[in-house]
Design a protein around this motif. Sequence first.
Motif, PDB file in Angstrom:
ATOM      1  N   ARG A  45     -17.937   7.542  16.210  1.00 38.84           N
ATOM      2  CA  ARG A  45     -16.661   6.836  16.348  1.00 38.84           C
ATOM      3  C   ARG A  45     -15.554   7.786  16.800  1.00 38.84           C
ATOM      4  N   VAL A  46     -15.433   8.934  16.147  1.00 39.11           N
ATOM      5  CA  VAL A  46     -14.359   9.860  16.516  1.00 39.11           C
ATOM      6  C   VAL A  46     -14.616  10.473  17.891  1.00 39.11           C
TER       7      VAL A  46
ATOM      8  N   ARG B 198      -7.654  17.393  13.537  1.00 37.53           N
ATOM      9  CA  ARG B 198      -7.619  15.930  13.523  1.00 37.53           C
ATOM     10  C   ARG B 198      -9.010  15.360  13.217  1.00 37.53           C
ATOM     11  N   LEU B 199     -10.019  15.911  13.856  1.00 41.64           N
ATOM     12  CA  LEU B 199     -11.383  15.432  13.635  1.00 41.64           C
ATOM     13  C   LEU B 199     -11.824  15.675  12.198  1.00 41.64           C
ATOM     14  N   ALA B 200     -11.403  16.801  11.626  1.00 45.05           N
ATOM     15  CA  ALA B 200     -11.754  17.097  10.236  1.00 45.05           C
ATOM     16  C   ALA B 200     -11.120  16.072   9.297  1.00 45.05           C
ATOM     17  N   ARG B 201      -9.866  15.712   9.562  1.00 42.77           N
ATOM     18  CA  ARG B 201      -9.204  14.708   8.715  1.00 42.77           C
ATOM     19  C   ARG B 201      -9.899  13.355   8.848  1.00 42.77           C
ATOM     20  N   LEU B 202     -10.318  13.007  10.053  1.00 41.63           N
ATOM     21  CA  LEU B 202     -10.993  11.723  10.259  1.00 41.63           C
ATOM     22  C   LEU B 202     -12.347  11.698   9.553  1.00 41.63           C
ATOM     23  N   ALA B 203     -13.049  12.831   9.563  1.00 43.01           N
ATOM     24  CA  ALA B 203     -14.330  12.906   8.858  1.00 43.01           C
ATOM     25  C   ALA B 203     -14.123  12.711   7.365  1.00 43.01           C
ATOM     26  N   GLU B 204     -13.054  13.327   6.834  1.00 44.58           N
ATOM     27  CA  GLU B 204     -12.738  13.176   5.417  1.00 44.58           C
ATOM     28  C   GLU B 204     -12.385  11.724   5.092  1.00 44.58           C
ATOM     29  N   ALA B 205     -11.825  11.021   6.076  1.00 47.37           N
ATOM     30  CA  ALA B 205     -11.454   9.618   5.871  1.00 47.37           C
ATOM     31  C   ALA B 205     -12.647   8.679   6.021  1.00 47.37           C
ATOM     32  N   GLY B 206     -13.814   9.235   6.380  1.00 46.56           N
ATOM     33  CA  GLY B 206     -15.017   8.422   6.432  1.00 46.56           C
ATOM     34  C   GLY B 206     -15.431   7.917   7.790  1.00 46.56           C
TER      35      GLY B 206
ATOM     36  N   THR C  55      -6.703  22.269  21.463  1.00 46.80           N
ATOM     37  CA  THR C  55      -8.072  22.201  20.952  1.00 46.80           C
ATOM     38  C   THR C  55      -8.092  22.419  19.446  1.00 46.80           C
ATOM     39  N   ARG C  56      -7.291  23.355  18.956  1.00 45.75           N
ATOM     40  CA  ARG C  56      -7.224  23.617  17.518  1.00 45.75           C
ATOM     41  C   ARG C  56      -6.649  22.406  16.776  1.00 45.75           C
ATOM     42  N   THR C  57      -5.593  21.827  17.343  1.00 50.63           N
ATOM     43  CA  THR C  57      -4.990  20.642  16.720  1.00 50.63           C
ATOM     44  C   THR C  57      -5.995  19.501  16.654  1.00 50.63           C
TER      45      THR C  57
END
Length: 321
Positions: free
Chosen positions: A286-287, A273-281, A267-269
């Motif tokens: 979608r996520v 991952r979701l935070a990186r995807l949000a930063e990528a736009g 869950t932490r990983t």
Amino acid sequence: MAAQTAPEQALAWIDAGQRVALATVIETWGSAPRRVGAQLVVSGEGEMEGSVSGGCVEGAVVVEALEALEQGGNRVLEYGVSDGDAFAVGLACGGNIRILVEPVGDGGMPEAMLRDLVAARAARRAVAYEVALDGSHRRLVEEGHADRFRMDRSGVSEDGGTFIAIHNPPLRLIIVGGVHIAQHLVGMARATGFDPVVVDPREAFGAAARFPDAQVVNDWPDAALEEIGLDARCAVVLLTHDPKLDDPAIHCALRSDAFYIGALGSTRTHASRLARLAEAGFAEDRVGRIHGPIGLDIGAAGPAEIAVSILAEMIQTLRRP
């Protein structure tokens, strides 16, 4: 290589010089063991591949198919628990099924039409095979059955005279990461009708010897997925647990119509991952398509059981609205 199904097997036998008949489930009631569209292919030598009842009536259908090869033309069979003949051949599940038997040639499906159907499947083009139950007409069409294509649902027309067999592109599973879980998942997925592809630039992991039943691509995941091409009949499973490999693959998958995207990790990983995807736009809706942590929560322990949980979640996503 695409999974061998009834049309491909039928054509292979024809090319080997054999005569062939196709048997297709066209209607079911009650607890029938196979869904509408399930097929059995029978050679003139009595060989058979596929199933129309899970074993209950296959023997009787093979006899009818051999007779159709001798006499030509379509025939419609019906078996149910209340039918004395059906009960004699073992249909004791309490359901009823109707089966269309067609020889290839001899007043049945033309060989050229079978070749066109197999070619469409190989090209990943969705086609519908329309056949009058009395054999008076048949054709392949790519339009006009939008709901049936979307739901992957074959069936008899409203007037009851025509069967529409939906042939969507074969299911495909792209696994990023040639890890131990992937070795188990490949075999399970192939057994349930998926064509597995393993992507891993690390040749020690993505070695053909480790995955003899799958296509193996030793390239970076983003390049590999772009080359493979993702569509609505694809599942993408990310197992490397390494953002350098998983993230580029997720970006490709989220831009596609893949019906399933799953990623290994806690869950932490997954939150990272979701935070990186949000930063990528990538937008939240979608996520939200990503299944993470991956797999149904069945208390899986060990690579094989994790593979079971992943495959179960893939099938649940595919079959349930």
